[in-house]
Design a protein around this motif. Structure first.
Motif, PDB file in Angstrom:
ATOM      1  N   ASP A 135       0.829  -1.209   0.000  1.00 20.14           N
ATOM      2  CA  ASP A 135       0.000   0.000   0.000  1.00 20.14           C
ATOM      3  C   ASP A 135       0.866   1.263   0.000  1.00 20.14           C
ATOM      4  O   ASP A 135       0.550   2.239   0.664  1.00 20.14           O
ATOM      5  N   ASP A 136       1.957   1.210  -0.763  1.00 18.22           N
ATOM      6  CA  ASP A 136       2.810   2.388  -0.866  1.00 18.22           C
ATOM      7  C   ASP A 136       1.971   3.592  -1.289  1.00 18.22           C
ATOM      8  O   ASP A 136       1.083   3.461  -2.128  1.00 18.22           O
ATOM      9  N   PRO A 137       2.254   4.757  -0.744  1.00 17.12           N
ATOM     10  CA  PRO A 137       1.465   5.950  -1.088  1.00 17.12           C
ATOM     11  C   PRO A 137       1.785   6.449  -2.498  1.00 17.12           C
ATOM     12  O   PRO A 137       2.758   6.011  -3.124  1.00 17.12           O
ATOM     13  N   PRO A 138       1.001   7.397  -2.986  1.00 14.65           N
ATOM     14  CA  PRO A 138       1.191   7.916  -4.348  1.00 14.65           C
ATOM     15  C   PRO A 138       2.612   8.421  -4.631  1.00 14.65           C
ATOM     16  O   PRO A 138       3.072   8.351  -5.770  1.00 14.65           O
ATOM     17  N   ILE A 139       3.325   8.883  -3.619  1.00 16.61           N
ATOM     18  CA  ILE A 139       4.673   9.401  -3.874  1.00 16.61           C
ATOM     19  C   ILE A 139       5.593   8.305  -4.417  1.00 16.61           C
ATOM     20  O   ILE A 139       6.531   8.582  -5.167  1.00 16.61           O
ATOM     21  N   PHE A 140       5.308   7.045  -4.089  1.00 16.93           N
ATOM     22  CA  PHE A 140       6.116   5.948  -4.605  1.00 16.93           C
ATOM     23  C   PHE A 140       5.921   5.811  -6.118  1.00 16.93           C
ATOM     24  O   PHE A 140       6.884   5.625  -6.867  1.00 16.93           O
ATOM     25  N   GLN A 141       4.680   5.948  -6.581  1.00 14.86           N
ATOM     26  CA  GLN A 141       4.432   5.922  -8.018  1.00 14.86           C
ATOM     27  C   GLN A 141       5.035   7.165  -8.692  1.00 14.86           C
ATOM     28  O   GLN A 141       5.545   7.086  -9.803  1.00 14.86           O
ATOM     29  N   GLU A 142       4.989   8.309  -8.002  1.00 15.45           N
ATOM     30  CA  GLU A 142       5.624   9.522  -8.530  1.00 15.45           C
ATOM     31  C   GLU A 142       7.111   9.294  -8.721  1.00 15.45           C
ATOM     32  O   GLU A 142       7.697   9.739  -9.714  1.00 15.45           O
ATOM     33  N   LEU A 143       7.726   8.617  -7.750  1.00 18.63           N
ATOM     34  CA  LEU A 143       9.146   8.295  -7.850  1.00 18.63           C
ATOM     35  C   LEU A 143       9.426   7.511  -9.122  1.00 18.63           C
ATOM     36  O   LEU A 143      10.368   7.838  -9.854  1.00 18.63           O
ATOM     37  N   PHE A 144       8.617   6.510  -9.428  1.00 22.19           N
ATOM     38  CA  PHE A 144       8.866   5.704 -10.620  1.00 22.19           C
ATOM     39  C   PHE A 144       8.636   6.488 -11.909  1.00 22.19           C
ATOM     40  O   PHE A 144       9.363   6.300 -12.890  1.00 22.19           O
ATOM     41  N   ARG A 145       7.681   7.388 -11.910  1.00 22.03           N
ATOM     42  CA  ARG A 145       7.495   8.245 -13.091  1.00 22.03           C
ATOM     43  C   ARG A 145       8.732   9.135 -13.265  1.00 22.03           C
ATOM     44  O   ARG A 145       9.224   9.336 -14.383  1.00 22.03           O
ATOM     45  N   TRP A 146       9.243   9.654 -12.154  1.00 22.18           N
ATOM     46  CA  TRP A 146      10.434  10.493 -12.179  1.00 22.18           C
ATOM     47  C   TRP A 146      11.636   9.681 -12.676  1.00 22.18           C
ATOM     48  O   TRP A 146      12.424  10.164 -13.504  1.00 22.18           O
TER      49      TRP A 146
END
Length: 192
Positions: A135-146
């Motif tokens: 349940d990683d928060p949205p910032i984890f997905q932001e990291l992968f986009r980055w």
């Protein structure tokens, strides 16, 4: 070689891997003794977080997704997963569900903790199917986009075939952790 689009789809799905569980009971209300040894799931969690790959493999049948589980175990070890809260495994319908809250290099860097949830099906006292999600928060997905924009070499290198047969999960996790530190530094400088 997978396309960036394929990699993006994997990452944007939150790194959740699934496989179709095999049914082991005909009733929806499964009792722990329906599975024989109800400690198998707890043993699985102990083996996973103590980095005992041999014991982990021995708890699973040949058709369980051992490749993904062993990849994730090596990823977790390299990212310094530390169990914060270990709840007892529970029965939900025909699955044994184990939720473990962890702190890791990603959470430490980006200021969050996450819960790993394993769903297992047992057949003849062995794990025949297992899925896991976080349940990683949205910032984890932001990291992968980055990472896709700033460091695509990570995804094409150490993280190639991440959770899908890749052979460098430790190097991948460490590269993502380094990228997370850079990502957070950039956010702080930008005032985000």
């Amino acid at each position: 070689m997978p396309s960036e689009n394929t990699i993006a789809k994997i990452l944007m799905s939150g790194l959740i891997l699934t496989m179709t569980p095999l049914s082991v009971a005909t009733e929806d209300n499964v009792r722990s003794n329906d599975y024989g040894n109800d400690n198998i799931a707890e043993d699985f969690i102990s083996a996973f977080y103590s980095w005992d790959a041999t014991k982990l493999k021995n708890l699973m049948t040949e058709n369980a997704d051992t490749v993904a589980i062993l990849y994730y175990q090596r990823w977790a070890e390299a990212a310094n997963y530390e169990v914060k809260t270990r709840r007892p495994c529970t029965l939900e319908a025909k699955e044994i569900v184990c939720a473990i809250t962890v702190i890791d290099d990603f959470g430490s860097t980006m200021d969050y903790e996450a819960t790993d949830t394993f769903r297992m099906v047992l057949t003849e006292n062995k794990i025949s199917a297992v899925t896991f999600s976080g349940d990683d928060p949205p910032i984890f997905q932001e990291l992968f986009r980055w990472i896709m924009q700033k460091h695509p070499n990570i995804l094409a290198g150490h993280c190639l075939n991440m959770f899908a047969g890749g052979d460098t999960p430790g190097d991948c996790a460490r590269a993502v952790a380094r990228a997370a530190r850079e990502f957070m530094d950039e956010r702080r400088k930008a005032g985000s």
